[in-house]
Write a protein that holds these residues in place. Structure first.
Motif, PDB file in Angstrom:
ATOM      1  N   LEU A 192      -6.462  30.405  14.145  1.00 55.96           N
ATOM      2  CA  LEU A 192      -5.032  30.112  14.156  1.00 55.96           C
ATOM      3  C   LEU A 192      -4.634  29.462  15.487  1.00 55.96           C
ATOM      4  O   LEU A 192      -3.850  28.517  15.524  1.00 55.96           O
ATOM      5  N   LEU A 193      -5.217  29.976  16.558  1.00 56.89           N
ATOM      6  CA  LEU A 193      -4.921  29.433  17.886  1.00 56.89           C
ATOM      7  C   LEU A 193      -5.299  27.951  17.942  1.00 56.89           C
ATOM      8  O   LEU A 193      -4.515  27.115  18.396  1.00 56.89           O
ATOM      9  N   GLU A 194      -6.505  27.631  17.462  1.00 53.78           N
ATOM     10  CA  GLU A 194      -6.963  26.234  17.478  1.00 53.78           C
ATOM     11  C   GLU A 194      -6.072  25.359  16.605  1.00 53.78           C
ATOM     12  O   GLU A 194      -5.711  24.247  16.958  1.00 53.78           O
ATOM     13  N   GLU A 195      -5.705  25.883  15.429  1.00 56.18           N
ATOM     14  CA  GLU A 195      -4.869  25.117  14.500  1.00 56.18           C
ATOM     15  C   GLU A 195      -3.497  24.806  15.124  1.00 56.18           C
ATOM     16  O   GLU A 195      -3.006  23.681  15.063  1.00 56.18           O
ATOM     17  N   LEU A 196      -2.896  25.826  15.747  1.00 57.61           N
ATOM     18  CA  LEU A 196      -1.578  25.637  16.350  1.00 57.61           C
ATOM     19  C   LEU A 196      -1.643  24.725  17.574  1.00 57.61           C
ATOM     20  O   LEU A 196      -0.736  23.938  17.818  1.00 57.61           O
ATOM     21  N   LYS A 197      -2.744  24.835  18.327  1.00 59.25           N
ATOM     22  CA  LYS A 197      -2.884  23.963  19.504  1.00 59.25           C
ATOM     23  C   LYS A 197      -2.999  22.501  19.074  1.00 59.25           C
ATOM     24  O   LYS A 197      -2.453  21.609  19.703  1.00 59.25           O
ATOM     25  N   SER A 198      -3.717  22.245  17.968  1.00 57.15           N
ATOM     26  CA  SER A 198      -3.898  20.847  17.555  1.00 57.15           C
ATOM     27  C   SER A 198      -2.672  20.305  16.814  1.00 57.15           C
ATOM     28  O   SER A 198      -2.435  19.111  16.806  1.00 57.15           O
ATOM     29  N   ASN A 199      -1.885  21.184  16.203  1.00 55.66           N
ATOM     30  CA  ASN A 199      -0.730  20.703  15.432  1.00 55.66           C
ATOM     31  C   ASN A 199       0.597  20.753  16.176  1.00 55.66           C
ATOM     32  O   ASN A 199       1.613  20.290  15.668  1.00 55.66           O
ATOM     33  N   THR A 200       0.609  21.371  17.355  1.00 55.53           N
ATOM     34  CA  THR A 200       1.845  21.441  18.137  1.00 55.53           C
ATOM     35  C   THR A 200       1.528  21.008  19.564  1.00 55.53           C
ATOM     36  O   THR A 200       0.378  20.721  19.888  1.00 55.53           O
ATOM     37  N   LYS A 201       2.561  20.997  20.402  1.00 54.21           N
ATOM     38  CA  LYS A 201       2.344  20.556  21.789  1.00 54.21           C
ATOM     39  C   LYS A 201       2.135  21.749  22.716  1.00 54.21           C
ATOM     40  O   LYS A 201       2.145  21.616  23.916  1.00 54.21           O
ATOM     41  N   TYR A 202       1.978  22.949  22.140  1.00 56.45           N
ATOM     42  CA  TYR A 202       1.925  24.145  22.990  1.00 56.45           C
ATOM     43  C   TYR A 202       0.515  24.451  23.479  1.00 56.45           C
ATOM     44  O   TYR A 202      -0.470  24.205  22.790  1.00 56.45           O
ATOM     45  N   SER A 203       0.456  25.030  24.679  1.00 57.93           N
ATOM     46  CA  SER A 203      -0.840  25.385  25.266  1.00 57.93           C
ATOM     47  C   SER A 203      -1.267  26.764  24.778  1.00 57.93           C
ATOM     48  O   SER A 203      -0.468  27.517  24.228  1.00 57.93           O
ATOM     49  N   GLU A 204      -2.523  27.083  25.030  1.00 62.70           N
ATOM     50  CA  GLU A 204      -3.059  28.389  24.627  1.00 62.70           C
ATOM     51  C   GLU A 204      -2.277  29.522  25.279  1.00 62.70           C
ATOM     52  O   GLU A 204      -1.925  30.509  24.634  1.00 62.70           O
ATOM     53  N   SER A 205      -1.971  29.366  26.569  1.00 63.31           N
ATOM     54  CA  SER A 205      -1.267  30.460  27.260  1.00 63.31           C
ATOM     55  C   SER A 205       0.146  30.642  26.706  1.00 63.31           C
ATOM     56  O   SER A 205       0.621  31.768  26.539  1.00 63.31           O
ATOM     57  N   GLU A 206       0.811  29.514  26.382  1.00 59.21           N
ATOM     58  CA  GLU A 206       2.155  29.628  25.792  1.00 59.21           C
ATOM     59  C   GLU A 206       2.095  30.337  24.442  1.00 59.21           C
ATOM     60  O   GLU A 206       2.888  31.234  24.155  1.00 59.21           O
ATOM     61  N   LEU A 207       1.137  29.917  23.613  1.00 60.24           N
ATOM     62  CA  LEU A 207       1.024  30.507  22.275  1.00 60.24           C
ATOM     63  C   LEU A 207       0.730  32.006  22.354  1.00 60.24           C
ATOM     64  O   LEU A 207       1.298  32.804  21.607  1.00 60.24           O
TER      65      LEU A 207
ATOM     66  N   ASP B  47       8.090  33.569   0.612  1.00 64.10           N
ATOM     67  CA  ASP B  47       7.997  35.033   0.458  1.00 64.10           C
ATOM     68  C   ASP B  47       9.140  35.752   1.169  1.00 64.10           C
ATOM     69  O   ASP B  47       9.150  36.974   1.273  1.00 64.10           O
ATOM     70  N   GLY B  48      10.125  34.978   1.676  1.00 65.40           N
ATOM     71  CA  GLY B  48      11.289  35.614   2.303  1.00 65.40           C
ATOM     72  C   GLY B  48      11.060  36.043   3.745  1.00 65.40           C
ATOM     73  O   GLY B  48      11.912  36.679   4.355  1.00 65.40           O
ATOM     74  N   THR B  49       9.902  35.697   4.302  1.00 68.97           N
ATOM     75  CA  THR B  49       9.629  36.007   5.715  1.00 68.97           C
ATOM     76  C   THR B  49       8.920  34.803   6.349  1.00 68.97           C
ATOM     77  O   THR B  49       8.382  33.949   5.648  1.00 68.97           O
ATOM     78  N   LEU B  50       8.945  34.754   7.674  1.00 72.76           N
ATOM     79  CA  LEU B  50       8.161  33.757   8.400  1.00 72.76           C
ATOM     80  C   LEU B  50       7.068  34.484   9.177  1.00 72.76           C
ATOM     81  O   LEU B  50       7.352  35.440   9.888  1.00 72.76           O
ATOM     82  N   ASP B  51       5.820  34.039   9.024  1.00 78.52           N
ATOM     83  CA  ASP B  51       4.773  34.615   9.871  1.00 78.52           C
ATOM     84  C   ASP B  51       4.705  33.806  11.172  1.00 78.52           C
ATOM     85  O   ASP B  51       5.461  32.857  11.366  1.00 78.52           O
ATOM     86  N   PHE B  52       3.807  34.192  12.055  1.00 77.06           N
ATOM     87  CA  PHE B  52       3.773  33.561  13.374  1.00 77.06           C
ATOM     88  C   PHE B  52       3.534  32.052  13.269  1.00 77.06           C
ATOM     89  O   PHE B  52       4.165  31.258  13.957  1.00 77.06           O
ATOM     90  N   LYS B  53       2.630  31.666  12.358  1.00 78.10           N
ATOM     91  CA  LYS B  53       2.329  30.234  12.201  1.00 78.10           C
ATOM     92  C   LYS B  53       3.577  29.467  11.760  1.00 78.10           C
ATOM     93  O   LYS B  53       3.919  28.428  12.326  1.00 78.10           O
ATOM     94  N   GLU B  54       4.283  29.962  10.748  1.00 77.69           N
ATOM     95  CA  GLU B  54       5.491  29.287  10.261  1.00 77.69           C
ATOM     96  C   GLU B  54       6.552  29.226  11.368  1.00 77.69           C
ATOM     97  O   GLU B  54       7.256  28.229  11.519  1.00 77.69           O
ATOM     98  N   TYR B  55       6.618  30.294  12.151  1.00 81.91           N
ATOM     99  CA  TYR B  55       7.602  30.388  13.233  1.00 81.91           C
ATOM    100  C   TYR B  55       7.331  29.339  14.322  1.00 81.91           C
ATOM    101  O   TYR B  55       8.228  28.637  14.775  1.00 81.91           O
ATOM    102  N   ILE B  56       6.067  29.213  14.721  1.00 84.56           N
ATOM    103  CA  ILE B  56       5.704  28.255  15.773  1.00 84.56           C
ATOM    104  C   ILE B  56       5.887  26.815  15.288  1.00 84.56           C
ATOM    105  O   ILE B  56       6.377  25.952  16.011  1.00 84.56           O
ATOM    106  N   VAL B  57       5.509  26.566  14.042  1.00 81.72           N
ATOM    107  CA  VAL B  57       5.704  25.224  13.483  1.00 81.72           C
ATOM    108  C   VAL B  57       7.204  24.899  13.469  1.00 81.72           C
ATOM    109  O   VAL B  57       7.621  23.784  13.789  1.00 81.72           O
ATOM    110  N   ALA B  58       8.017  25.891  13.138  1.00 78.74           N
ATOM    111  CA  ALA B  58       9.475  25.706  13.132  1.00 78.74           C
ATOM    112  C   ALA B  58       9.972  25.342  14.527  1.00 78.74           C
ATOM    113  O   ALA B  58      10.741  24.395  14.699  1.00 78.74           O
ATOM    114  N   LEU B  59       9.513  26.085  15.521  1.00 76.55           N
ATOM    115  CA  LEU B  59       9.926  25.805  16.903  1.00 76.55           C
ATOM    116  C   LEU B  59       9.505  24.414  17.333  1.00 76.55           C
ATOM    117  O   LEU B  59      10.267  23.666  17.939  1.00 76.55           O
TER     118      LEU B  59
END
Length: 203
Positions: free
Chosen positions: A13-28, A78-90
């Motif tokens: 998940l960390l790798e996926e979010l790092k490649s799909n967003t502008k956030y660094s590992e420490s920020e995530l 599903d009526g909720t946002l998980d961490f991945k959906e939340y970060i993509v939203a941000l």
């Protein structure tokens, strides 16, 4: 970074979010810790999400807009946002690539999820955006866009649509990319407030 923080967030998940967003590992990793603190279940409910938005806009009413933003990012409905959906939203609401941002904007305006946007849907989202603009700021808007109805009318006229026509995703994206003025009309520019809030939470 020590392994303690990143072990809580799976490597994949960390790798996926790092490649799909502008956030660094420490920020995530930092955000994951605060995410879990606020939402021990690992999921944000619609009410919690509305609460987060409310804290960003103390002098306005962002509830309706937050509800639409939540819907557009709850990809599995599903009526909720998980961490991945939340970060993509941000990421998308505060600085994603233009095309990604416009695909999200289309999903935001496509209230019933049928793949096209109607004039009523534009009015609904524009109204929710106006709820977040303090009354004093509304007074300074140009005459042809100082009410939700006028702004929605201006957007609709730009696309050259009749009253009961629909706008497809391709038309929407192309139209906005061709005209920066429409981009300004369709969005509420909140990124800086969100970034500032997140910085506050980190300290």
């Amino acid at each position: 970074m020590g392994n303690t923080k990143s072990s809580a967030l799976s490597k994949e998940l960390l790798e996926e979010l790092k490649s799909n967003t502008k956030y660094s590992e420490s920020e995530l990793c930092t955000w994951y810790q605060s995410f879990l603190k606020e939402c021990p279940s690992g999921k944000i409910t619609k009410e919690q999400f509305e609460g987060i938005y409310a804290s960003f806009f103390p002098g306005a009413d962002p509830t309706a807009y937050a509800r639409h933003v939540f819907r557009s990012f709850d990809t599995n409905a599903d009526g909720t946002l998980d961490f991945k959906e939340y970060i993509v939203a941000l990421h998308l609401t505060s600085g994603g690539k233009t095309l990604q941002k416009l695909e999200w904007a289309f999903a935001l305006y496509d209230v019933d999820g049928n793949g096209t946007i109607s004039k009523n849907e534009i009015q609904e989202i524009v109204r929710s955006i106006f709820n977040m603009i303090p009354a004093d700021d509304q007074k300074h808007l140009p005459d042809d866009e100082n009410t939700p109805e006028k702004r929605a009318e201006k957007i609709w006229a730009f696309f050259g649509k009749k009253e009961n026509d629909k706008i497809s995703e391709g038309e929407f994206i192309q139209g906005v990319m061709d005209n920066k003025d429409i981009l300004r009309l369709i969005q509420y520019d909140e990124p800086q407030k969100i970034k500032d809030k997140l910085k506050e939470k980190k300290h």
